[in-house]
Design an enzyme around this catalytic site. Sequence first.
Site, PDB file in Angstrom:
ATOM      1  N   HIS A  19       0.850  -1.189   0.000  1.00  0.00           N
ATOM      2  CA  HIS A  19       0.000   0.000   0.000  1.00  0.00           C
ATOM      3  C   HIS A  19       0.888   1.243   0.000  1.00  0.00           C
ATOM      4  O   HIS A  19       2.073   1.174   0.340  1.00  0.00           O
ATOM      5  CB  HIS A  19      -0.920  -0.007   1.211  1.00  0.00           C
ATOM      6  CG  HIS A  19      -2.061  -0.958   1.072  1.00  0.00           C
ATOM      7  ND1 HIS A  19      -2.809  -1.380   2.132  1.00  0.00           N
ATOM      8  CD2 HIS A  19      -2.588  -1.573  -0.023  1.00  0.00           C
ATOM      9  CE1 HIS A  19      -3.754  -2.205   1.709  1.00  0.00           C
ATOM     10  NE2 HIS A  19      -3.632  -2.342   0.411  1.00  0.00           N
ATOM     11  N   THR A  45       2.033  -5.692  -8.166  1.00  0.00           N
ATOM     12  CA  THR A  45       1.047  -4.751  -8.669  1.00  0.00           C
ATOM     13  C   THR A  45       1.814  -3.579  -9.281  1.00  0.00           C
ATOM     14  O   THR A  45       2.988  -3.354  -8.982  1.00  0.00           O
ATOM     15  CB  THR A  45       0.103  -4.299  -7.543  1.00  0.00           C
ATOM     16  OG1 THR A  45       0.872  -3.905  -6.411  1.00  0.00           O
ATOM     17  CG2 THR A  45      -0.852  -5.415  -7.151  1.00  0.00           C
ATOM     18  N   GLY A  66      -2.934  -1.887  -7.907  1.00  0.00           N
ATOM     19  CA  GLY A  66      -3.886  -2.583  -7.028  1.00  0.00           C
ATOM     20  C   GLY A  66      -5.324  -2.121  -7.164  1.00  0.00           C
ATOM     21  O   GLY A  66      -6.221  -2.932  -7.417  1.00  0.00           O
ATOM     22  N   ASP A  71      -4.589  -6.295  -7.599  1.00  0.00           N
ATOM     23  CA  ASP A  71      -4.738  -7.252  -6.492  1.00  0.00           C
ATOM     24  C   ASP A  71      -5.505  -8.481  -6.967  1.00  0.00           C
ATOM     25  O   ASP A  71      -5.165  -9.617  -6.626  1.00  0.00           O
ATOM     26  CB  ASP A  71      -5.481  -6.617  -5.308  1.00  0.00           C
ATOM     27  CG  ASP A  71      -4.685  -5.526  -4.614  1.00  0.00           C
ATOM     28  OD1 ASP A  71      -3.443  -5.536  -4.710  1.00  0.00           O
ATOM     29  OD2 ASP A  71      -5.310  -4.662  -3.971  1.00  0.00           O
ATOM     30  N   ASP A  91      -1.355  -1.519   4.819  1.00  0.00           N
ATOM     31  CA  ASP A  91      -1.439  -0.472   5.834  1.00  0.00           C
ATOM     32  C   ASP A  91      -2.687  -0.692   6.684  1.00  0.00           C
ATOM     33  O   ASP A  91      -3.793  -0.385   6.244  1.00  0.00           O
ATOM     34  CB  ASP A  91      -1.487   0.887   5.142  1.00  0.00           C
ATOM     35  CG  ASP A  91      -1.450   2.048   6.108  1.00  0.00           C
ATOM     36  OD1 ASP A  91      -1.580   1.824   7.331  1.00  0.00           O
ATOM     37  OD2 ASP A  91      -1.305   3.187   5.640  1.00  0.00           O
ATOM     38  N   HIS A  98     -10.092  -0.077  -2.266  1.00  0.00           N
ATOM     39  CA  HIS A  98     -10.204  -1.454  -2.748  1.00  0.00           C
ATOM     40  C   HIS A  98     -10.022  -2.469  -1.615  1.00  0.00           C
ATOM     41  O   HIS A  98      -9.534  -3.573  -1.831  1.00  0.00           O
ATOM     42  CB  HIS A  98      -9.228  -1.695  -3.904  1.00  0.00           C
ATOM     43  CG  HIS A  98      -7.785  -1.507  -3.551  1.00  0.00           C
ATOM     44  ND1 HIS A  98      -7.246  -0.293  -3.210  1.00  0.00           N
ATOM     45  CD2 HIS A  98      -6.770  -2.391  -3.485  1.00  0.00           C
ATOM     46  CE1 HIS A  98      -5.961  -0.446  -2.940  1.00  0.00           C
ATOM     47  NE2 HIS A  98      -5.650  -1.709  -3.099  1.00  0.00           N
ATOM     48  N   ASP A 101     -10.942  -6.022  -2.289  1.00  0.00           N
ATOM     49  CA  ASP A 101      -9.952  -6.753  -3.087  1.00  0.00           C
ATOM     50  C   ASP A 101      -8.822  -7.269  -2.202  1.00  0.00           C
ATOM     51  O   ASP A 101      -8.314  -8.372  -2.399  1.00  0.00           O
ATOM     52  CB  ASP A 101      -9.355  -5.856  -4.176  1.00  0.00           C
ATOM     53  CG  ASP A 101     -10.382  -5.357  -5.168  1.00  0.00           C
ATOM     54  OD1 ASP A 101     -11.470  -5.961  -5.254  1.00  0.00           O
ATOM     55  OD2 ASP A 101     -10.105  -4.360  -5.854  1.00  0.00           O
ATOM     56  N   ARG A 107      -7.616 -13.870   1.474  1.00  0.00           N
ATOM     57  CA  ARG A 107      -8.418 -15.087   1.564  1.00  0.00           C
ATOM     58  C   ARG A 107      -7.889 -16.153   0.607  1.00  0.00           C
ATOM     59  O   ARG A 107      -7.717 -17.319   0.976  1.00  0.00           O
ATOM     60  CB  ARG A 107      -9.887 -14.776   1.254  1.00  0.00           C
ATOM     61  CG  ARG A 107     -10.798 -15.974   1.324  1.00  0.00           C
ATOM     62  CD  ARG A 107     -12.224 -15.615   0.853  1.00  0.00           C
ATOM     63  NE  ARG A 107     -12.931 -16.820   0.516  1.00  0.00           N
ATOM     64  CZ  ARG A 107     -12.783 -17.506  -0.618  1.00  0.00           C
ATOM     65  NH1 ARG A 107     -11.952 -17.094  -1.545  1.00  0.00           N
ATOM     66  NH2 ARG A 107     -13.457 -18.616  -0.832  1.00  0.00           N
TER      67      ARG A 107
END
Length: 152
Positions: A19, A45, A66, A71, A91, A98, A101, A107
């Site tokens: 980030h 990214t 991203g 992402d 962060d 997003h 995302d 996940r």
Amino acid sequence: MELTTRTMATAKNIALIAHDHCKTSLLAWSKKHKSLLKKHHLYATGTTGNLIQNETGLSVTNMLSGPMGGDQQIGSLISEGKIDVLIFFWDPLNSVPHDPDVKALLRLATVWNIPVATNLASADFIVSSPLFSESVDIQVPDYQHYLNGRLK
């Protein structure tokens, strides 16, 4: 869910994401570990990858930025078994547009059982592991078994 084995090659496919407030840290980390990272295949990214490539000279396959879908592109590569390690300096103190995302990416990394580093300490632990430079078998979901069960 049934599991099967996937073998990670000695040269890992590593996704690098940061980030905005964390890009400086990931860039410094990449410089510190440049000699190690150059032995692997790097994906990132857009903005992060370009910064790493320009500042270190490392070869990086860049996705979109991203927030523009990068992402999700990395997530797709994870689900296809094409990413072995995710280094994602996110962060936790600032929300990003997003965020869904980001959650989906983390996940997928968990579902497909790949090592994930979210900060300097965990990234250092991953690259200093003896497994990092070896061929490694990991357990992953057996998608064909899953699909066959769904089609009955």
